[in-house]
Design a protein around this motif. Structure first.
Motif, PDB file in Angstrom:
ATOM      1  N   ASP B 145       0.882  -1.237   0.025  1.00  0.00           N
ATOM      2  CA  ASP B 145      -0.247  -0.156   0.306  1.00  0.00           C
ATOM      3  C   ASP B 145       1.085   1.251   0.088  1.00  0.00           C
ATOM      4  OD1 ASP B 145      -0.891   0.009   3.338  1.00  0.00           O
ATOM      5  OD2 ASP B 145       0.530  -0.764   2.591  1.00  0.00           O
ATOM      6  N   ARG B 207       2.344   5.520   2.915  1.00  0.00           N
ATOM      7  CA  ARG B 207       1.196   4.719   2.586  1.00  0.00           C
ATOM      8  C   ARG B 207      -0.036   5.413   1.972  1.00  0.00           C
ATOM      9  NH1 ARG B 207       2.038   0.179   5.218  1.00  0.00           N
ATOM     10  NH2 ARG B 207       2.989  -0.617   7.180  1.00  0.00           N
ATOM     11  N   GLN B 208      -0.584   4.812   0.966  1.00  0.00           N
ATOM     12  CA  GLN B 208      -1.673   5.541   1.007  1.00  0.00           C
ATOM     13  C   GLN B 208      -2.675   5.818   2.073  1.00  0.00           C
ATOM     14  OE1 GLN B 208      -3.487   5.043  -2.588  1.00  0.00           O
ATOM     15  NE2 GLN B 208      -4.610   6.762  -1.829  1.00  0.00           N
ATOM     16  N   GLU B 209      -2.773   5.907   3.067  1.00  0.00           N
ATOM     17  CA  GLU B 209      -3.947   6.965   3.998  1.00  0.00           C
ATOM     18  C   GLU B 209      -2.917   7.662   4.885  1.00  0.00           C
ATOM     19  OE1 GLU B 209      -2.054   3.160   6.868  1.00  0.00           O
ATOM     20  OE2 GLU B 209      -2.649   3.368   4.864  1.00  0.00           O
ATOM     21  N   ASP B 210      -1.043   7.563   4.524  1.00  0.00           N
ATOM     22  CA  ASP B 210      -0.640   8.730   5.085  1.00  0.00           C
ATOM     23  C   ASP B 210      -0.786   9.986   4.006  1.00  0.00           C
ATOM     24  OD1 ASP B 210       1.487   6.734   6.825  1.00  0.00           O
ATOM     25  OD2 ASP B 210       0.140   7.577   7.780  1.00  0.00           O
ATOM     26  N   ASP B 212      -3.008  10.453   2.826  1.00  0.00           N
ATOM     27  CA  ASP B 212      -4.887  10.892   2.278  1.00  0.00           C
ATOM     28  C   ASP B 212      -4.976  12.127   3.207  1.00  0.00           C
ATOM     29  OD1 ASP B 212      -6.150   7.961   1.494  1.00  0.00           O
ATOM     30  OD2 ASP B 212      -5.423   9.284   0.419  1.00  0.00           O
ATOM     31  N   ARG B 213      -4.186  11.690   4.239  1.00  0.00           N
ATOM     32  CA  ARG B 213      -4.005  12.576   5.884  1.00  0.00           C
ATOM     33  C   ARG B 213      -3.808  13.931   5.852  1.00  0.00           C
ATOM     34  NH1 ARG B 213      -1.363   9.045   9.513  1.00  0.00           N
ATOM     35  NH2 ARG B 213      -3.651   7.782   9.519  1.00  0.00           N
TER      36      ARG B 213
END
Ligand SMILES: Nc1ncnc2c1ncn2[C@@H]1O[C@H](COP(=O)(O)OP(=O)(O)OP(=O)(O)O)[C@@H](O)[C@H]1O
Ligand SMILES: Nc1ncnc2c1ncn2[C@@H]1O[C@H](COP(=O)(O)OP(=O)(O)OP(=O)(O)O)[C@@H](O)[C@H]1O
Lengths: 217, 217
Positions: B145, B207-210, B212-213
């Motif tokens: 990811d 990572r994708q979520e970092d 996005d955040r």
């Protein structure tokens, strides 16, 4: 999330429509072949059987507010050119078209395509580059002559910490990840205290000549 | 440099053969269509008109010492399967085949292909991901990811130095490059003293979520 329309549901078109839908977008899929459209019904918001070269048909599906239309209609060049022209006239802001070759791409550019895709050519060039250089397990062309590549750890750095190896200062390479060849485990954005071991692979960002120099240490 | 053989000179095959040759390799190009072969003569070491499904023909071109054979022979699935089988029996160590779909890919794996390529599918998925997220000007899937993406600089970091922004420690993002949107100039592996300005784009690994955040700060 956005709204997209995919015209032509061959290999490229159908994968593109499914992926857009899986990412949470509103997707209209269109093809003149009824059985192809029926196969897509469960994987998109709306599936339509129609001939995209009929301008009145394109007008009836309200494309003004879509984020992009993706066109991939096979080997008949005039079909994609005609459809691109109509969409431009209808005010669609982003028109993405799969082209067969460079000449086709140039014409599509002229009639209003905003992004041209050459799947076979792009993948062919990348395959050749990866095969031609056994150490480039997979490289990612970034800007100009910079790339991301995997390089083995040279003998003289075995046992040194990442911090002490000073890869950026002494070799102009930025380390993105370290992979242990035996276990296959990859450590992304590794800590500076990581001790480098022979048999590990470094994923680095740098210029082609800096990558080559490091590999020949 | 190495030695390669490319069987099937369509869009994918011809670009692959040319690129391998331009990278300084020895390239044998083979196709059953005479005019296609004649077009390639100036761009490879050796160009041969032949039917690759004839095993005695494959034996006569000494493939034992090639680094890889690349097969892309169009929509007749049995041709690529047969050719892969013969090459495996002749002892070719790396057999790279363009597949039409997942089922075709599975069969090729069974008969000895070492690497399967799906140009349309791979490019379709990437196109969908880039279109679906307007901030991902271009993303590069690395491991799992993790990805490389371009993100705008948030208001609260305007005027801060790269070092003080502590992107790795506070946001788990490694900065690879900084691009000035107005001038288009990209600074790869930027210095820690670089002052971040609104309107610049950061290329980051994370990572994708970092990612996005950070984008929603
Ligand atoms: N005028 C048209 N209107 C709507 N659909 C069309 C039209 N012309 C062709 N098509 C559709 O476009 C699709 C083209 O798929 P095809 O596999 O031939 O090409 P491709 O998608 O460009 O290539 P690949 O499959 O390699 O990705 C077919 O499903 C065909 O029915
Ligand atoms: N038995 C065979 N022996 C040698 N060449 C073959 C044989 N069968 C097919 N070919 C050649 O393979 C090539 C296939 O090209 P084609 O464009 O159809 O497919 P592709 O390369 O897989 O697709 P793309 O062009 O989209 O990359 C043709 O030039 C054809 O002459």
């Amino acid at each position: 999330s956005g709204k997209f329309c995919v015209i032509g549901l061959g290999n490229f078109g159908s994968h593109c429509a499914r992926e857009l839908f899986e990412l949470g977008n509103d997707v209209i899929a269109l093809d003149k072949n009824r059985s192809v459209v029926n196969n897509m019904r469960d994987f998109v918001s709306q599936a339509i059987v129609a001939d995209a070269t009929k301008k009145d048909m394109l007008e009836s599906i309200e494309l003004e507010d879509v984020d992009a239309v993706i066109i991939s209609v096979g080997s008949n060049i005039s079909t994609s050119i005609l459809v691109t022209l109509y969409l431009k006239e209808l005010g669609v802001k982003e028109i993405v078209v799969k082209a067969l070759d460079d000449d086709h791409g140039r014409i599509l550019n002229q009639v209003g395509a905003t992004r041209i895709i050459f799947p076979e050519k792009d993948m062919a060039i990348k395959t050749a580059q990866v095969l031609s250089d056994p150490n480039l397990t997979d490289f990612i062309p970034l800007y100009g002559d910079y790339l991301v590549a995997e390089v083995p750890i040279p003998d003289q750095l075995d046992g040194t910490s990442l911090e002490d190896a000073r890869l950026k200062r002494d070799y102009s390479l930025q380390v993105l990840a370290i992979k242990d060849e035996n276990s296959g485990v990859t450590d992304i954005s590794p800590d500076p205290e990581h001790i480098l071991r022979k048999g590990e692979l470094l994923t680095v960002l740098g210029r082609q000549e800096d990558v080559d120099r490091f590999r020949n240490l």
